[in-house]
Design an enzyme around this catalytic site. Structure first.
Site, PDB file in Angstrom:
ATOM      1  N   ASP A 172      -3.089   8.682  -2.023  1.00  0.00           N
ATOM      2  CA  ASP A 172      -2.966   7.361  -2.646  1.00  0.00           C
ATOM      3  C   ASP A 172      -3.122   7.596  -4.151  1.00  0.00           C
ATOM      4  O   ASP A 172      -4.055   8.295  -4.570  1.00  0.00           O
ATOM      5  CB  ASP A 172      -4.078   6.420  -2.115  1.00  0.00           C
ATOM      6  CG  ASP A 172      -3.838   4.955  -2.487  1.00  0.00           C
ATOM      7  OD1 ASP A 172      -3.594   4.671  -3.672  1.00  0.00           O
ATOM      8  OD2 ASP A 172      -3.899   4.100  -1.588  1.00  0.00           O
ATOM      9  N   ARG A 229       6.910  -0.476   5.815  1.00  0.00           N
ATOM     10  CA  ARG A 229       8.245  -1.003   5.524  1.00  0.00           C
ATOM     11  C   ARG A 229       9.263   0.071   5.883  1.00  0.00           C
ATOM     12  O   ARG A 229       9.048   1.263   5.640  1.00  0.00           O
ATOM     13  CB  ARG A 229       8.396  -1.368   4.038  1.00  0.00           C
ATOM     14  CG  ARG A 229       7.704  -2.661   3.639  1.00  0.00           C
ATOM     15  CD  ARG A 229       8.347  -3.911   4.267  1.00  0.00           C
ATOM     16  NE  ARG A 229       7.660  -5.148   3.904  1.00  0.00           N
ATOM     17  CZ  ARG A 229       6.665  -5.696   4.600  1.00  0.00           C
ATOM     18  NH1 ARG A 229       6.222  -5.124   5.700  1.00  0.00           N
ATOM     19  NH2 ARG A 229       6.116  -6.840   4.209  1.00  0.00           N
ATOM     20  N   ASP A 253       7.460   0.568  13.702  1.00  0.00           N
ATOM     21  CA  ASP A 253       7.367  -0.893  13.842  1.00  0.00           C
ATOM     22  C   ASP A 253       8.320  -1.567  12.869  1.00  0.00           C
ATOM     23  O   ASP A 253       8.519  -2.778  12.912  1.00  0.00           O
ATOM     24  CB  ASP A 253       5.925  -1.353  13.578  1.00  0.00           C
ATOM     25  CG  ASP A 253       5.752  -2.849  13.840  1.00  0.00           C
ATOM     26  OD1 ASP A 253       6.176  -3.299  14.923  1.00  0.00           O
ATOM     27  OD2 ASP A 253       5.230  -3.560  12.966  1.00  0.00           O
ATOM     28  N   GLU A 258      16.402  -3.270   9.415  1.00  0.00           N
ATOM     29  CA  GLU A 258      15.939  -4.200  10.453  1.00  0.00           C
ATOM     30  C   GLU A 258      16.393  -5.637  10.237  1.00  0.00           C
ATOM     31  O   GLU A 258      16.498  -6.416  11.188  1.00  0.00           O
ATOM     32  CB  GLU A 258      14.407  -4.172  10.543  1.00  0.00           C
ATOM     33  CG  GLU A 258      13.703  -4.816   9.354  1.00  0.00           C
ATOM     34  CD  GLU A 258      12.179  -4.797   9.488  1.00  0.00           C
ATOM     35  OE1 GLU A 258      11.625  -3.741   9.812  1.00  0.00           O
ATOM     36  OE2 GLU A 258      11.557  -5.844   9.250  1.00  0.00           O
ATOM     37  N   HIS A 290       8.638  -5.044  14.321  1.00  0.00           N
ATOM     38  CA  HIS A 290       7.827  -5.581  13.215  1.00  0.00           C
ATOM     39  C   HIS A 290       6.754  -6.540  13.770  1.00  0.00           C
ATOM     40  O   HIS A 290       6.613  -7.657  13.283  1.00  0.00           O
ATOM     41  CB  HIS A 290       8.724  -6.288  12.193  1.00  0.00           C
ATOM     42  CG  HIS A 290       8.136  -6.284  10.800  1.00  0.00           C
ATOM     43  ND1 HIS A 290       8.887  -6.040   9.676  1.00  0.00           N
ATOM     44  CD2 HIS A 290       6.875  -6.494  10.361  1.00  0.00           C
ATOM     45  CE1 HIS A 290       8.118  -6.117   8.613  1.00  0.00           C
ATOM     46  NE2 HIS A 290       6.889  -6.388   8.999  1.00  0.00           N
TER      47      HIS A 290
HETATM   48  P1  NAI Z   1      -3.053  -2.818   0.126  1.00  0.00           P
HETATM   49  O1  NAI Z   1      -2.485  -3.360  -1.133  1.00  0.00           O
HETATM   50  O2  NAI Z   1      -4.458  -3.178   0.505  1.00  0.00           O
HETATM   51  O3  NAI Z   1      -2.965  -1.218   0.110  1.00  0.00           O
HETATM   52  C1  NAI Z   1      -1.821  -0.524  -0.265  1.00  0.00           C
HETATM   53  C2  NAI Z   1      -2.273   0.840  -0.758  1.00  0.00           C
HETATM   54  O4  NAI Z   1      -1.099   1.614  -1.024  1.00  0.00           O
HETATM   55  C3  NAI Z   1      -3.089   0.769  -2.063  1.00  0.00           C
HETATM   56  O5  NAI Z   1      -4.302   1.504  -1.926  1.00  0.00           O
HETATM   57  C4  NAI Z   1      -2.166   1.413  -3.088  1.00  0.00           C
HETATM   58  O6  NAI Z   1      -2.864   2.133  -4.108  1.00  0.00           O
HETATM   59  C5  NAI Z   1      -1.368   2.360  -2.196  1.00  0.00           C
HETATM   60  N1  NAI Z   1      -0.153   2.859  -2.827  1.00  0.00           N
HETATM   61  C6  NAI Z   1       0.585   2.295  -3.820  1.00  0.00           C
HETATM   62  N2  NAI Z   1       1.572   3.133  -4.184  1.00  0.00           N
HETATM   63  C7  NAI Z   1       1.457   4.233  -3.411  1.00  0.00           C
HETATM   64  C8  NAI Z   1       2.172   5.461  -3.335  1.00  0.00           C
HETATM   65  N3  NAI Z   1       3.186   5.718  -4.167  1.00  0.00           N
HETATM   66  N4  NAI Z   1       1.781   6.353  -2.417  1.00  0.00           N
HETATM   67  C9  NAI Z   1       0.729   6.128  -1.593  1.00  0.00           C
HETATM   68  N5  NAI Z   1       0.000   4.993  -1.646  1.00  0.00           N
HETATM   69  C10 NAI Z   1       0.367   4.061  -2.532  1.00  0.00           C
HETATM   70  O7  NAI Z   1      -2.019  -3.241   1.272  1.00  0.00           O
HETATM   71  P2  NAI Z   1      -2.282  -3.366   2.823  1.00  0.00           P
HETATM   72  O8  NAI Z   1      -2.740  -4.735   3.146  1.00  0.00           O
HETATM   73  O9  NAI Z   1      -3.101  -2.212   3.283  1.00  0.00           O
HETATM   74  O10 NAI Z   1      -0.782  -3.231   3.392  1.00  0.00           O
HETATM   75  C11 NAI Z   1      -0.058  -2.025   3.329  1.00  0.00           C
HETATM   76  C12 NAI Z   1       1.393  -2.307   3.722  1.00  0.00           C
HETATM   77  O11 NAI Z   1       1.469  -2.659   5.102  1.00  0.00           O
HETATM   78  C13 NAI Z   1       2.030  -3.501   3.014  1.00  0.00           C
HETATM   79  O12 NAI Z   1       2.572  -3.125   1.772  1.00  0.00           O
HETATM   80  C14 NAI Z   1       3.111  -3.935   3.970  1.00  0.00           C
HETATM   81  O13 NAI Z   1       4.315  -3.288   3.608  1.00  0.00           O
HETATM   82  C15 NAI Z   1       2.659  -3.395   5.319  1.00  0.00           C
HETATM   83  N6  NAI Z   1       2.398  -4.471   6.287  1.00  0.00           N
HETATM   84  C16 NAI Z   1       3.069  -4.434   7.495  1.00  0.00           C
HETATM   85  C17 NAI Z   1       2.842  -5.386   8.457  1.00  0.00           C
HETATM   86  C18 NAI Z   1       3.535  -5.351   9.806  1.00  0.00           C
HETATM   87  O14 NAI Z   1       3.476  -6.324  10.565  1.00  0.00           O
HETATM   88  N7  NAI Z   1       4.192  -4.259  10.189  1.00  0.00           N
HETATM   89  C19 NAI Z   1       1.925  -6.499   8.202  1.00  0.00           C
HETATM   90  C20 NAI Z   1       1.228  -6.418   6.924  1.00  0.00           C
HETATM   91  C21 NAI Z   1       1.483  -5.444   6.005  1.00  0.00           C
END
Ligand code: NAI
Length: 326
Positions: A172, A229, A253, A258, A290
């Site tokens: 991260d 994503r 997922d 999609e 998803h």
């Molecule tokens: P969050 O904002 O709490 O955490 C995201 C993390 O990714 C942060 O620590 C950030 O520093 C890190 N990050 C940013 N750029 C990066 C990179 N280049 N390489 C590695 N890490 C990097 O977000 P949260 O809530 O943990 O969600 C993560 C993702 O999950 C969302 O962006 C969304 O795309 C996905 N999601 C999918 C769902 C589903 O139903 N399949 C539902 C909710 C979220």
């Protein structure tokens, strides 16, 4: 009371928004939000949208012409919005977190199902085929989980992996202080991990973070799970690696193409996406639509925060969940 045009409405959305909503008139539309459907928001102060709605400059202009002031995203991600086009026209509010556990638990569920071949076993035993041939998995205990993105969901996933007795590597750009986690560069994470789970947002930097080069560094037995994503993975490179047995399997997922397929019943249609068709047919690929977010707790929280965002906006409070162009 204000009117909200609610796009891409599914029965589970209606159930929870109708339970929580006490103040506004919500007009539900099953169609997705896109330039052609935006005029359905005529007379509404807000439009409510989801992950695969097409929120480009044309949609934003059309919403704005219909008098819409606020776009309520009932999700965390906002990569489907043209933020530049929204400047000065629409306030965009989102739900940054609803249940990180819902997504993290689904990710682990997919790994268990894929590794221990549970969907295959289920199909066999329904036909009284009790053979175990081809169902061998591996212990997760003592293996290494590579976690990309250690925000809310990544950390919930790490806790689950710890419960299984796994070693944790993470990448991260903004590392957190997490006990028992070793941050490494992506190359090392790819080389050493037995399972690799993606929990970062889709950005210019993360698009195709799993590409041919990354896959070539991985163990041949590695399992990749993507609940973030679709465009984090180059699906053609993944398919080619699965064909050549350069990778153990994939649990998806989300899928880069999609939009228009996921969330819908396409069982009566001819699906012409050949990469998806081939991925679906592989025994070492597990695809869900998803659905990682889909728990009662998450749906309740999505409805509560979405409607609270709107009320805060109407009351002129400092918007805490606003998304803006940088
Ligand atoms: P969050 O904002 O709490 O955490 C995201 C993390 O990714 C942060 O620590 C950030 O520093 C890190 N990050 C940013 N750029 C990066 C990179 N280049 N390489 C590695 N890490 C990097 O977000 P949260 O809530 O943990 O969600 C993560 C993702 O999950 C969302 O962006 C969304 O795309 C996905 N999601 C999918 C769902 C589903 O139903 N399949 C539902 C909710 C979220």
């Amino acid at each position: 009371m204000e009117k909200i045009a609610f796009f891409d409405a599914k029965p589970y959305d209606r159930e929870w928004f109708d339970k929580i909503n006490k103040k506004h008139e919500i007009i539900y539309y099953e169609c997705r939000l896109r330039p052609e459907s935006a005029r359905l928001a005529d007379g509404c102060k807000a439009a409510c949208a989801f992950v695969n709605d097409v929120i480009n400059a044309k949609t934003i202009d059309a919403l704005s012409e219909m008098g819409v002031k606020v776009l309520l995203m009932r999700c965390a991600g906002f990569n489907n919005i043209s933020l530049d086009a929204a400047k000065g026209k629409l306030t965009i509010l989102r739900v940054p977190a609803y249940s990180p556990y819902a997504v993290a638990e689904h990710a682990m569920g997919m790994i268990l199902a894929l590794n221990r071949k549970i969907p295959r076993a289920y199909i066999r035993t329904r036909d009284f085929n009790f053979s175990l041939v081809g169902l061998t998995g591996f212990d997760l205990h003592g293996k290494t989980a590579g976690v990309i993105g250690t925000g809310k969901i990544g950390q919930a996933f790490i806790d689950i992996c710890k419960g299984f007795g796994m070693e944790i590597l993470a990448y991260d750009p903004h590392p957190a202080d997490i006990n028992g986690v070793r941050y490494v560069e992506t190359d090392e994470l790819f080389r050493q991990s037995d399972i690799i789970s993606l929990h970062c947002p889709l950005t210019r930097e993360t698009r195709y973070i799993i590409d041919e080069g990354a896959i070539n560094l991985m163990k041949k037995s590695a399992l990749i799970v993507n609940t973030s994503r679709g465009q984090l993975i180059d699906s053609e490179a993944l398919l080619s690696a699965l064909n050549d047995k350069r990778i153990g399997g994939a649990a998806l997922d989300v899928y880069e193409e999609e939009s228009g397929l996921f969330f819908e019943d396409n069982s009566d249609k001819i699906v012409t996406d050949e990469v998806l068709s081939l991925l679906v047919s592989r025994p070492n690929v597990l695809i869900t639509s998803h659905q990682a977010f889909l728990t009662e707790e998450a749906l309740r929280s999505i409805a509560e925060v979405t409607l609270q965002n709107f009320d805060d906006y109407l009351e002129g409070k400092e918007p805490k969940n606003e998304v803006k162009a940088k």
